[in-house]
Design a protein around this motif. Structure first.
Motif, PDB file in Angstrom:
ATOM      1  N   GLU A   1      28.841  40.398  44.515  1.00 39.66           N
ATOM      2  CA  GLU A   1      28.870  40.082  43.176  1.00 39.66           C
ATOM      3  C   GLU A   1      27.328  39.665  42.907  1.00 39.66           C
ATOM      4  O   GLU A   1      26.974  39.939  41.677  1.00 39.66           O
ATOM      5  N   ASN A   2      26.650  39.260  43.655  1.00 35.20           N
ATOM      6  CA  ASN A   2      25.091  39.039  43.284  1.00 35.20           C
ATOM      7  C   ASN A   2      24.527  40.180  43.213  1.00 35.20           C
ATOM      8  O   ASN A   2      23.642  40.102  42.628  1.00 35.20           O
TER       9      ASN A   2
ATOM     10  N   ILE B   1      37.071  41.224  43.025  1.00 35.99           N
ATOM     11  CA  ILE B   1      35.809  41.262  42.342  1.00 35.99           C
ATOM     12  C   ILE B   1      35.896  41.821  41.273  1.00 35.99           C
ATOM     13  O   ILE B   1      35.251  41.510  40.204  1.00 35.99           O
ATOM     14  N   GLU B   2      36.849  42.938  40.878  1.00 38.22           N
ATOM     15  CA  GLU B   2      37.124  43.371  39.511  1.00 38.22           C
ATOM     16  C   GLU B   2      37.507  41.907  38.567  1.00 38.22           C
ATOM     17  O   GLU B   2      37.051  42.236  37.449  1.00 38.22           O
ATOM     18  N   GLN B   3      38.398  41.354  39.117  1.00 37.07           N
ATOM     19  CA  GLN B   3      38.991  40.132  38.053  1.00 37.07           C
ATOM     20  C   GLN B   3      37.596  39.340  37.910  1.00 37.07           C
ATOM     21  O   GLN B   3      37.520  38.831  36.830  1.00 37.07           O
ATOM     22  N   ASP B   4      36.694  39.179  38.864  1.00 34.98           N
ATOM     23  CA  ASP B   4      35.635  38.022  38.569  1.00 34.98           C
ATOM     24  C   ASP B   4      34.667  38.787  37.362  1.00 34.98           C
ATOM     25  O   ASP B   4      34.118  38.234  36.615  1.00 34.98           O
TER      26      ASP B   4
ATOM     27  N   ASP C   1      36.389  38.609  34.208  1.00 34.79           N
ATOM     28  CA  ASP C   1      36.218  37.252  33.734  1.00 34.79           C
ATOM     29  C   ASP C   1      34.935  36.809  33.045  1.00 34.79           C
ATOM     30  O   ASP C   1      34.850  35.982  32.178  1.00 34.79           O
ATOM     31  N   THR C   2      33.913  37.631  33.123  1.00 29.22           N
ATOM     32  CA  THR C   2      32.691  37.147  32.724  1.00 29.22           C
ATOM     33  C   THR C   2      32.590  37.705  31.306  1.00 29.22           C
ATOM     34  O   THR C   2      31.488  37.284  30.521  1.00 29.22           O
ATOM     35  N   PHE C   3      33.576  38.634  30.925  1.00 32.46           N
ATOM     36  CA  PHE C   3      33.374  39.306  29.508  1.00 32.46           C
ATOM     37  C   PHE C   3      33.722  37.901  28.395  1.00 32.46           C
ATOM     38  O   PHE C   3      33.438  38.140  27.399  1.00 32.46           O
TER      39      PHE C   3
ATOM     40  N   PRO D   1      42.067  46.561  48.936  1.00 34.46           N
ATOM     41  CA  PRO D   1      42.396  46.536  47.677  1.00 34.46           C
ATOM     42  C   PRO D   1      42.460  45.256  47.125  1.00 34.46           C
ATOM     43  O   PRO D   1      41.832  45.042  45.814  1.00 34.46           O
ATOM     44  N   LEU D   2      42.768  44.174  47.725  1.00 35.16           N
ATOM     45  CA  LEU D   2      42.905  42.919  47.423  1.00 35.16           C
ATOM     46  C   LEU D   2      41.445  42.339  46.898  1.00 35.16           C
ATOM     47  O   LEU D   2      41.008  41.630  46.118  1.00 35.16           O
ATOM     48  N   TYR D   3      40.568  42.682  48.041  1.00 36.61           N
ATOM     49  CA  TYR D   3      39.318  42.275  47.876  1.00 36.61           C
ATOM     50  C   TYR D   3      38.624  42.973  46.795  1.00 36.61           C
ATOM     51  O   TYR D   3      37.847  42.040  45.910  1.00 36.61           O
ATOM     52  N   LEU D   4      38.652  44.190  46.507  1.00 36.18           N
ATOM     53  CA  LEU D   4      38.041  44.869  45.201  1.00 36.18           C
ATOM     54  C   LEU D   4      38.719  44.246  44.061  1.00 36.18           C
ATOM     55  O   LEU D   4      38.020  44.263  42.960  1.00 36.18           O
ATOM     56  N   THR D   5      40.161  43.957  43.926  1.00 38.40           N
ATOM     57  CA  THR D   5      40.777  43.546  42.905  1.00 38.40           C
ATOM     58  C   THR D   5      40.160  42.080  42.505  1.00 38.40           C
ATOM     59  O   THR D   5      40.182  41.816  41.476  1.00 38.40           O
TER      60      THR D   5
END
Length: 193
Positions: A110-111, A10-13, A16-18, A4-8
């Motif tokens: 993410e890539n 990635i989700e935050q990254d 952040d691009t928005f 869950p921390l890993y997915l969170t």
């Protein structure tokens, strides 16, 4: 607990691009305006003798807009968000960024996600990229160009993993495009029955 921390993360990254979205939308509007004007002018020249020249369809304008927004976002994420000279180095070892550490694995995923829209949007907007190998080759070439620019401007590490994961992401996106197109055609043909 680590997943869950890993997915969170990635989700935050991704969220952040928005912050680049307003600029990307402005680029998209500008691109579509210029492209539509140019395309309409070309169509009018070809159809001088006809009474009515057809405008660019709304769907095509929307696809052009989405492609322009996507490319503006991609360039912002991979190049313009970084200071020149902030990252140097070349890494040609395959799967070097995949390992036991959370951060490199996150970049790997993410890539893949970064080029997923490439495989969906480009074939939809550009008919010549509707063949799988053309779309994947275009993604590979685009990724190679990005890595080269990152190397020359020192705005990112030039990594073989990035090219492989970007190309894989576009291939997955292309499969999604094929699936969506098949569903669309099937639904359209059943509407006429």
């Amino acid at each position: 607990m680590a997943i869950p921390l890993y997915l969170t993360t990635i989700e935050q990254d991704i969220f952040d691009t928005f912050r680049y979205l307003p600029h990307a939308v402005a680029v998209g509007v500008g691109f579509v305006t210029v492209a539509a004007a140019w395309k309409n002018r070309q169509m009018i020249k070809k159809q001088k003798r006809l009474e009515h020249a057809h405008a660019v369809p709304g769907t095509q304008l929307l696809l052009w807009f989405l492609v322009a927004v996507y490319f503006a976002m991609m360039l912002s994420i991979t190049l313009f968000s970084r200071e020149p000279g902030s990252r140097t180095g070349v890494d040609v070892k395959l799967f070097e960024t995949w390992g036991n550490q959370r951060l490199p694995d996150r970049y790997f995923v993410e890539n893949i996600l970064l080029f997923l829209p490439f495989g969906v949007l480009l074939p939809a907007a550009v008919p010549s990229l509707r063949k799988g190998w053309c779309c994947v080759y275009a993604a590979f070439s685009t990724s190679m160009m990005l890595e080269t620019v990152q190397l020359l401007t020192e705005r990112g590490y030039c990594q073989l993993d990035d090219v492989v994961t970007n190309t894989f992401g576009a291939a997955v996106g292309y499969l999604l495009f094929v699936l969506l197109r098949h569903i669309w055609k099937k639904r359209k043909s059943s509407a006429f029955l």
